[in-house]
Write a protein that holds these residues in place. Structure first.
Motif, PDB file in Angstrom:
ATOM      1  N   ARG A  74      -5.878 -45.111  22.704  1.00 14.22           N
ATOM      2  CA  ARG A  74      -6.106 -43.684  22.961  1.00 14.22           C
ATOM      3  C   ARG A  74      -4.861 -43.024  23.537  1.00 14.22           C
ATOM      4  N   LEU A  75      -4.245 -43.692  24.512  1.00 11.06           N
ATOM      5  CA  LEU A  75      -3.050 -43.131  25.135  1.00 11.06           C
ATOM      6  C   LEU A  75      -1.907 -43.019  24.140  1.00 11.06           C
ATOM      7  N   ALA A  76      -1.747 -44.045  23.290  1.00 13.84           N
ATOM      8  CA  ALA A  76      -0.664 -44.023  22.307  1.00 13.84           C
ATOM      9  C   ALA A  76      -0.857 -42.910  21.290  1.00 13.84           C
ATOM     10  N   ILE A  77      -2.097 -42.724  20.856  1.00 16.85           N
ATOM     11  CA  ILE A  77      -2.388 -41.655  19.897  1.00 16.85           C
ATOM     12  C   ILE A  77      -2.121 -40.288  20.522  1.00 16.85           C
ATOM     13  N   ALA A  78      -2.504 -40.132  21.786  1.00 14.04           N
ATOM     14  CA  ALA A  78      -2.281 -38.859  22.468  1.00 14.04           C
ATOM     15  C   ALA A  78      -0.797 -38.560  22.637  1.00 14.04           C
ATOM     16  N   ALA A  79      -0.009 -39.602  22.870  1.00  8.49           N
ATOM     17  CA  ALA A  79       1.429 -39.420  23.099  1.00  8.49           C
ATOM     18  C   ALA A  79       2.211 -39.282  21.803  1.00  8.49           C
ATOM     19  N   GLY A  80       1.686 -39.813  20.683  1.00 11.72           N
ATOM     20  CA  GLY A  80       2.403 -39.792  19.420  1.00 11.72           C
ATOM     21  C   GLY A  80       3.548 -40.809  19.419  1.00 11.72           C
ATOM     22  N   PRO A  81       4.290 -40.948  18.340  1.00  7.83           N
ATOM     23  CA  PRO A  81       4.228 -40.113  17.139  1.00  7.83           C
ATOM     24  C   PRO A  81       3.131 -40.510  16.147  1.00  7.83           C
ATOM     25  N   PHE A  82       2.455 -41.639  16.385  1.00  2.74           N
ATOM     26  CA  PHE A  82       1.459 -42.102  15.421  1.00  2.74           C
ATOM     27  C   PHE A  82       0.073 -41.616  15.819  1.00  2.74           C
ATOM     28  N   ASP A  83      -0.673 -41.118  14.819  1.00  6.57           N
ATOM     29  CA  ASP A  83      -2.077 -40.822  15.059  1.00  6.57           C
ATOM     30  C   ASP A  83      -2.892 -42.080  14.799  1.00  6.57           C
ATOM     31  N   GLY A  84      -4.217 -41.971  14.851  1.00  2.00           N
ATOM     32  CA  GLY A  84      -5.054 -43.156  14.700  1.00  2.00           C
ATOM     33  C   GLY A  84      -4.854 -43.853  13.372  1.00  2.00           C
TER      34      GLY A  84
END
Length: 509
Positions: free
Chosen positions: A16-26
């Motif tokens: 969740r945190l990685a998706i929120a930060a980008g650059p990759f979405d889910g």
């Protein structure tokens, strides 16, 4: 630090945190995960007649849809078997809609010799027993002895506990992402994973750091900076003094193994504390290890006052009863500050002696200025001190060790092929380099001595226990078949040399 372990819940939060930060979405993370798995399949199984990709309804299945598409585009013969449609609007549903391979019902899964299976059914998040079509698929793959590449974790293995939930795939390779899970290291899960490949899919270290992980794989990166290196001008007592308590004359070998291990691990002085009736037999076997009579509490206090030992080992071959309890409590009654006793390692008979007086031990260890208590129980000894914790079947080995550490105010080294080291502050490490050759009488006595030796040299207690467990296992693995406990102290030397060299190299950069 890449040796952090994430629970399934923590991994979901990292996503969740990685998706929120980008650059990759889910879907971007899902594609990268699928690419990592497909790369392993193409590299390791180029001769496979066919690849069967098994997809569940969640994100693990979404990874599988990506794998199937990449393999089809690479001219691999792929069949896709699905247990049910992904949730509408999910990343997995998007991956399924973009997959060029026609899905087939998992209930009809059949395979043939010469093919391989990509298990993308459930992964680390499974919390209930594998059943129905998924369990039948495990049975078919097992009957045909098909190589299995597992996505994240073999379906049927709990990512949190390593427990096999009913049935599980036995993988040759498991590809996981960002960080391993406890289930990759805790048994029986570790045995089900085969080789574990850790793939970078774009979840950075800064994202993991936000979770403040408290669980680690026990690797040198966790404690290497604390490995003691003596100063040029250090004399033997500056390098730490270990006292090893010994029982009667008929069981002296265990304590001598601990003493020799403490010396080999770098302690500058080691003294075996012996009752009067065992002095002669010990004198005949000891050379560099010192010997002193200590048959009563007064002898212990005199020794501490005169020789200022840094740590003690109590338990190996000592005998069970009041004397073990009295000696342990006498050590814990000393003050840690101002050059006092730093730590007590309680093993074997020392642990069992408190089976009906555990609260007394835990209270003594909880005093603010008490020496650090480290206990090294195997499964049976753990159950004697913590029967209610063992009785709670909802607790993993990791959770049991953590609960015991808090209750006992102690470092707990919960031994086994998947040894867990836990501290009262919530930190825990799972060891992954254990070897079956260490399952030999006296091996645990050596481990207790290594811990005490590192403690005596000023290494913090949690790091000392973690380092000792890893060093002990590494020495046993390198020695291999034919190992007996007497071999272990000398087998420590090359491992310790490499660690010291590595620490020096790191410090010079």
């Amino acid at each position: 630090m890449s040796n952090e372990l994430l629970s399934p819940a923590e991994m979901a939060e990292a996503d969740r945190l990685a998706i929120a930060a980008g650059p990759f979405d889910g879907i971007g993370l899902m594609r990268r995960a699928g690419e990592a798995v497909a790369a392993v399949v193409l590299a390791r199984y180029p001769q496979a007649n066919r690849v069967h990709v098994l997809c569940g309804p969640g994100n693990n299945g979404g990874d599988g849809y990506v794998v199937a598409g990449i393999l089809r585009d690479s001219a691999v013969d792929v069949l896709l078997w699905v247990s049910g449609p992904p949730r509408a609007g999910s990343d997995a549903a998007l991956a399924a809609s973009q997959c060029p391979v026609e899905p087939r019902p998992l209930a009809e899964f059949v395979a043939e010799t010469g093919s391989i299976v990509v298990d993308a059914l459930y992964g680390a998040g499974l919390s209930k027993q594998l059943a129905g079509d998924a369990a039948s698929a495990v049975d078919r793959a097992t009957e045909l002895n098909l190589p299995v590449v597992a996505v994240d974790l073999p379906s049927g293995v709990s990512g949190a506990s390593g427990e096999v939930l009913g049935r599980a795939f036995l993988a040759e390779v498991t590809v996981t992402f960002a960080r391993k899970k406890p289930g990759h290291l805790l048994l029986p899960g570790r045995a089900m994973c085969g080789e574990v490949v850790l793939a970078d899919i774009g979840i950075g270290d800064e994202t993991i750091a936000q979770l403040e992980p408290r669980t680690f794989e026990n690797l040198p990166a966790l404690w290497l900076r604390h490995i003691p290196i003596p100063a040029i001008g250090a004399h033997k007592y500056k390098r730490g003094h270990v006292g090893v308590f010994l029982g009667g004359p008929s069981a002296t070998g265990a304590a001598r193994l601990s003493a020799l291990a403490a010396a080999r691990s770098g302690a500058g002085a080691v003294t075996v504390l012996s009752p009067a009736n065992a002095m002669q037999v010990n004198a005949a076997h000891l050379t560099s290890i010192m010997l002193r009579k200590a048959g009563a509490i007064e002898d212990v206090h005199d020794f501490v006052g005169e020789r200022r030992p840094s740590s003690f080992v109590l338990g190996p071959g000592f005998g069970i009863g009041d004397k073990a309890r009295d000696f342990a409590l006498a050590v814990l009654a000393r003050k840690r500050q101002d050059g006092g006793v730093e730590g007590l390692v309680l093993d074997a008979d020392g642990i069992t002696s408190f089976r009906n007086a555990a609260s007394m031990l835990f209270e003594a260890a909880g005093r603010p200025d008490a020496p650090t208590l480290t206990m090294t129980p195997h499964e049976g000894e753990f159950g004697r001190l913590f029967p209610d914790i063992v009785a709670d079947k909802d607790l993993s080995k990791l959770a049991r060790a953590r609960a015991a550490a808090v209750r006992a105010n102690a470092i707990i080294v919960y031994k086994g092929a998947d040894t867990v080291i836990a501290a009262p502050d919530g930190r825990a490490a799972i060891n992954g380099n254990g070897a079956p050759w260490l399952a030999t009488a006296g091996s645990g006595d050596v481990l207790a001595g290594i811990i005490a030796g590192l403690l005596a040299q000023g290494m913090p207690a949690f790091e000392a226990a973690c380092a000792a467990v890893w060093i002990h296992a590494e020495a046993g693995s390198r020695f291999g078949p034919g190992l007996i406990a007497e071999d272990l102290p000398l087998a420590l030397v090359p491992v310790l040399r490499e660690l010291v060299d590595s620490r020096n190299e790191t410090a010079s950069r």
